[in-house]
Design an enzyme around this catalytic site. Sequence first.
Site, PDB file in Angstrom:
ATOM      1  N   ASP A  85       0.833  -1.198   0.000  1.00 53.28           N
ATOM      2  CA  ASP A  85       0.000   0.000   0.000  1.00 53.28           C
ATOM      3  C   ASP A  85       0.873   1.255   0.000  1.00 53.28           C
ATOM      4  OD1 ASP A  85      -2.136  -1.727   0.236  1.00 53.28           O
ATOM      5  OD2 ASP A  85      -2.294  -1.490   2.406  1.00 53.28           O
ATOM      6  N   LYS A  86       0.309   2.341  -0.459  1.00 50.73           N
ATOM      7  CA  LYS A  86       1.036   3.605  -0.520  1.00 50.73           C
ATOM      8  C   LYS A  86       1.715   3.939   0.812  1.00 50.73           C
ATOM      9  CE  LYS A  86       0.303   8.588  -1.006  1.00 50.73           C
ATOM     10  NZ  LYS A  86      -0.689   9.678  -1.217  1.00 50.73           N
TER      11      LYS A  86
END
Length: 305
Positions: free
Chosen positions: A138-139
């Site tokens: 995820d970011k």
Amino acid sequence: MKEVARQNVPLADIGKRIDVFLASEMDYTRSYIKKLILEGLVLVNDDTVKPNYKLKENDKITVNIPEAEKIDIEPENIPLDILYEDEDIIVINKPQGMVVHPAPGNYSGTLVNALLYHCKNLSGINGVLRPGIVHRLDKDTSGVMVVAKNDKAHLSLASQIKDRKILKKYVAVVEGVIKEDEGYVEAPIGRHHADRKKMAVVEDGRYALTLYKVLERFKNNTYVEAVIKTGRTHQIRVHMAYIGHPIVGDTVYGYKKQKFNLKGQVLHARLLGIIHPAKNEYMEFEAPLPEYFVKLIEKIRLTEM
């Protein structure tokens, strides 16, 4: 037109709606899958079906994905923290806040942009938007990632992921105090029935298993290690929230009001173990705790002394 075929529907998925099944299996929304079905681009045993078709044993599903609009992804001189590199793979310590691959409306500043600048070749199996990308973070999750430089390496790594032969160890700081020293969460994960942008523990989800171990307890938080035996989207975040211990900084699955000034969830992919695609040797790569993670633990310790 790109064709993706799947044979022998798993026993656990028999009886599921085809649109629900494909949305959980593929990196597309259920609405997009439904659109493909209605346009006759999804076949079951070479016949068109409706979105509510219930899967049967030994069904052969063929999905035809229209070619995406050709987009030029520009190489960008973005610094990379490279843990290991050879002719077949490159292992990166991804910082928190970096998106892994381009997506509509976000075609710059990603890990892929940086990789295209650094590497002459990347595998082409996942297309122009995701060259070399075998798995994602995820970011706002930091840590170790492996990227394939050629198609042979990509297929080997993808096979290891499918067969659950890759070791993935994460560390996180969660809300509340976990009493047991070790435990596990075995609960199926799928798209949230009300909010399709989120994942959730749902009865019609895919099998997911997370093992966790307490590394340190604080007054109001716990520092844990988590090992994922399956690679579902947002798996650790969803599972820890499911047992009442969401990850600190996670406003999607955790508390909306956070007591620490953070940029995202305190989740770090610390260790990755793979069988090298060419050398056929087991190798482990470790990404040290990032500054944001260390500072939070120090802050918690100071405030709870």
